[in-house]
Design a protein around this motif. Structure first.
Motif, PDB file in Angstrom:
ATOM      1  N   LYS A 135       0.849  -1.203   0.000  1.00 22.88           N
ATOM      2  CA  LYS A 135       0.000   0.000   0.000  1.00 22.88           C
ATOM      3  C   LYS A 135       0.875   1.241   0.000  1.00 22.88           C
ATOM      4  O   LYS A 135       1.987   1.235   0.539  1.00 22.88           O
ATOM      5  N   GLY A 137       0.840   5.828   0.184  1.00 21.62           N
ATOM      6  CA  GLY A 137       0.084   6.974   0.672  1.00 21.62           C
ATOM      7  C   GLY A 137       0.810   8.261   0.324  1.00 21.62           C
ATOM      8  O   GLY A 137       1.933   8.226  -0.185  1.00 21.62           O
ATOM      9  N   GLU A 141       1.355  15.101   4.383  1.00 20.78           N
ATOM     10  CA  GLU A 141       0.300  14.554   5.226  1.00 20.78           C
ATOM     11  C   GLU A 141      -0.301  15.627   6.120  1.00 20.78           C
ATOM     12  O   GLU A 141       0.313  16.669   6.350  1.00 20.78           O
ATOM     13  N   TYR A 145      -2.950  12.591  10.495  1.00 24.63           N
ATOM     14  CA  TYR A 145      -2.490  11.253  10.075  1.00 24.63           C
ATOM     15  C   TYR A 145      -1.046  10.987  10.490  1.00 24.63           C
ATOM     16  O   TYR A 145      -0.666   9.862  10.775  1.00 24.63           O
ATOM     17  N   ARG A 174       5.530  13.920   5.629  1.00 28.42           N
ATOM     18  CA  ARG A 174       5.392  12.814   6.590  1.00 28.42           C
ATOM     19  C   ARG A 174       6.755  12.422   7.158  1.00 28.42           C
ATOM     20  O   ARG A 174       7.741  12.346   6.419  1.00 28.42           O
ATOM     21  N   PRO A 179       1.546   6.863   8.620  1.00 30.90           N
ATOM     22  CA  PRO A 179       0.199   7.344   8.280  1.00 30.90           C
ATOM     23  C   PRO A 179      -0.532   6.448   7.279  1.00 30.90           C
ATOM     24  O   PRO A 179      -1.764   6.407   7.266  1.00 30.90           O
ATOM     25  N   ILE A 180       0.227   5.719   6.464  1.00 32.97           N
ATOM     26  CA  ILE A 180      -0.409   4.810   5.499  1.00 32.97           C
ATOM     27  C   ILE A 180      -1.222   3.742   6.247  1.00 32.97           C
ATOM     28  O   ILE A 180      -2.317   3.368   5.815  1.00 32.97           O
ATOM     29  N   ARG A 183      -4.541   5.294   7.135  1.00 36.74           N
ATOM     30  CA  ARG A 183      -5.403   5.455   5.957  1.00 36.74           C
ATOM     31  C   ARG A 183      -5.986   4.115   5.496  1.00 36.74           C
ATOM     32  O   ARG A 183      -7.163   4.036   5.116  1.00 36.74           O
ATOM     33  N   GLU A 186      -8.589   2.840   8.121  1.00 36.17           N
ATOM     34  CA  GLU A 186      -9.837   3.623   8.087  1.00 36.17           C
ATOM     35  C   GLU A 186     -10.793   3.093   7.019  1.00 36.17           C
ATOM     36  O   GLU A 186     -11.997   3.197   7.154  1.00 36.17           O
ATOM     37  N   ASN A 187     -10.204   2.615   5.940  1.00 36.28           N
ATOM     38  CA  ASN A 187     -11.036   2.269   4.787  1.00 36.28           C
ATOM     39  C   ASN A 187     -11.218   0.779   4.545  1.00 36.28           C
ATOM     40  O   ASN A 187     -11.924   0.392   3.620  1.00 36.28           O
ATOM     41  N   VAL A 302      -9.198   4.456  14.443  1.00 38.89           N
ATOM     42  CA  VAL A 302      -9.698   4.010  13.134  1.00 38.89           C
ATOM     43  C   VAL A 302     -10.918   3.094  13.282  1.00 38.89           C
ATOM     44  O   VAL A 302     -11.327   2.419  12.324  1.00 38.89           O
TER      45      VAL A 302
END
Ligand SMILES: [Zn+2]
Length: 345
Positions: A135, A137, A141, A145, A174, A179-180, A183, A186-187, A302
Motif C-alpha cells: 500500500k 500513501g 500529510e 495522520y 510525513r 500514516p499509510i 489510511r 480507516e477504509n 480508526v
C-alpha cells in the motif's frame, strides 16, 4: 602565339597543347594555375579576343568562333579534371576515416538500478511471498495522520519543529510511513496484512547516518488472535531471507507511541557473525528495525474493535538495510549521485 600576330592554324595546335597540359596536371592547384593563365581576366584567351581587331573583316568572325571554341574546350577540360581530383580526394578522405573494427568501442552509459531501489525491491519481494500486499500513501500529510491518529500527542518530542518539515496550513512532510497504516485501516476492515514503502522526511542535519529524506517500509498485520509470536516469526523469516540463514534475531524492549509492547529488533552482526567488530561497535548485534503490538489507542482512532482484533506493526529504514546488506558506511553516498559509487551495484 607571340605578340599580336596569330593564325587560326596556331590556335588549333595551341588547343592540343593546353588540353595535354591539363590532362597531365598533378593537382587541383596546378589546374587552378592553368585556369588563371588561360581563362583569367588577363589570360591568353582574353588576349586573343583583344587582338581580333588586328584581323581583317572577313577573318574576324571565323577567328572569334575558333577562339570561343578554344575557350570552351579549355574550360570543359579544366572542369572534368577538377571533378576527377575532387572525387579521388573524397575517396582518400573516406579511406582515412574508415572504421577500424579492431579498436575498442565507445562504451555506452547504461543506467543501473539504485541500491535503495534494489534493497526496497528485495524487502518487498520477501513480504509479498509471505502474503503481504503493498500500500502507498501521500508524502505530504495532515498532522492528524502523521501524529494524532498514531497516538503521538501535541507535546510529544517527535512533533518538535526540529524534526518535522512543516508545510503551511497544518500539513507536514510525513516523518514516517506510518500514516499509510491509518489510511488503510480507516477504509478497510480486518483482516489486514500489508506493507507500506515510501519516502519520509525529517529535518535532521545530514551526517553519516542521517539525511533529510530517507525511505521506510512499514508492515501491519491485523486479525483475530494475532500475537507477539507471529511478529517474531515473520521478522525471523524476513531477516534470514535478507541477510542469510545463519542470522539470529534479538528483541529489546523499547517504546513507540503507536505500539505496546514495543521492541527494537537487532540481527546478529553479519560482518563478525556476533563476535564483535567495528561495524557492530563490538556488541555483535546490529539494530535493523522497530516493532510491536498495535496500541489499542490506534485501533480506537480508526474504529477497529481492539477487544476482538489484535495486530503487530514494524518499520525499518531502507537505507539502514541497504548499508548493512551492501557494506556501505555513509548514508549520504546514496544521494550524491556519484557514478563511481552507483556503478558498484
Ligand atoms: Zn560485528
Amino acid at each position: 602565339m607571340s605578340g599580336n600576330a596569330f593564325s587560326l592554324k596556331d590556335i588549333g595546335d595551341i588547343q592540343n597543347d593546353v588540353l595535354d597540359e591539363i590532362s597531365q596536371a598533378g593537382s587541383l592547384q596546378v589546374l587552378e594555375e592553368l585556369r588563371v593563365r588561360w581563362l583569367g581576366r588577363k589570360g591568353i584567351v582574353q588576349d586573343y579576343l583583344k587582338n581580333l581587331g588586328t584581323l581583317s573583316k572577313e577573318e574576324r568572325p571565323v577567328a572569334g568562333k575558333v577562339i570561343n571554341e578554344l575557350k570552351d574546350a579549355v574550360k570543359t577540360a579544366l572542369e572534368v579534371s577538377a571533378n576527377g581530383f575532387q572525387a579521388s580526394e573524397t575517396i582518400r578522405r573516406l579511406n582515412d576515416e574508415k572504421i577500424d573494427i579492431t579498436l575498442p568501442g565507445v562504451r555506452r552509459n547504461f543506467g543501473r538500478i539504485h541500491p535503495i531501489t534494489k534493497a526496497m525491491a528485495s524487502i518487498l519481494e520477501i513480504f509479498i511471498e509471505l502474503g503481504f500486499s503493498v500500500k502507498e500513501g501521500p508524502e505530504i500529510e495532515t498532522e492528524y495522520y502523521n501524529f494524532e491518529a498514531l497516538n503521538i500527542p501535541e507535546n510529544h518530542p517527535a512533533r518538535d519543529m526540529q524534526d518535522t518539515f512543516y508545510v503551511n496550513g497544518g500539513w507536514v512532510l510525513r516523518t514516517h510511513t506510518s500514516p499509510i497504516q491509518i489510511r488503510v485501516m480507516e477504509n478497510n476492515p480486518p483482516p489486514l496484512r500489508f506493507i507500506a514503502p515510501g519516502k519520509a522526511f525529517r529535518s535532521d542535519p545530514p551526517d553519516a547516518s542521517h539525511t533529510p529524506m530517507f525511505h521506510q517500509v512499514e508492515g501491519l498485520f491485523v486479525d483475530e488472535g494475532v500475537h507477539f509470536g507471529h511478529l517474531k516469526y515473520i521478522l525471523d523469516v524476513f531477516a534470514k531471507k535478507m541477510f542469510g540463514e545463519k542470522v539470529r534475531l534479538r528483541f529489546r524492549p523499547s517504546f513507540f507511541p503507536f505500539t505496546e509492547p514495543s521492541a527494537e529488533v537487532d540481527i546478529s552482526c553479519i560482518i563478525c557473525k556476533g563476535k564483535g567488530c567495528r561495524v557492530c561497535s563490538r556488541t555483535g548485534w546490529l539494530e535493523i528495525l522497530g516493532a510491536g503490538m498495535v496500541d489499542p489507542e490506534v485501533f480506537k482512532a480508526v474504529d477497529i474493535d481492539s477487544e476482538r482484533y489484535t495486530g503487530f506493526a514494524f518499520g525499518m529504514g531502507i537505507e539502514r538495510i541497504a548499508m548493512l546488506k551492501y557494506g556501505i558506511n555513509d548514508i549520504r553516498l546514496f544521494f550524491e549521485n556519484d557514478k563511481r559509487f552507483l556503478d558498484q551495484f
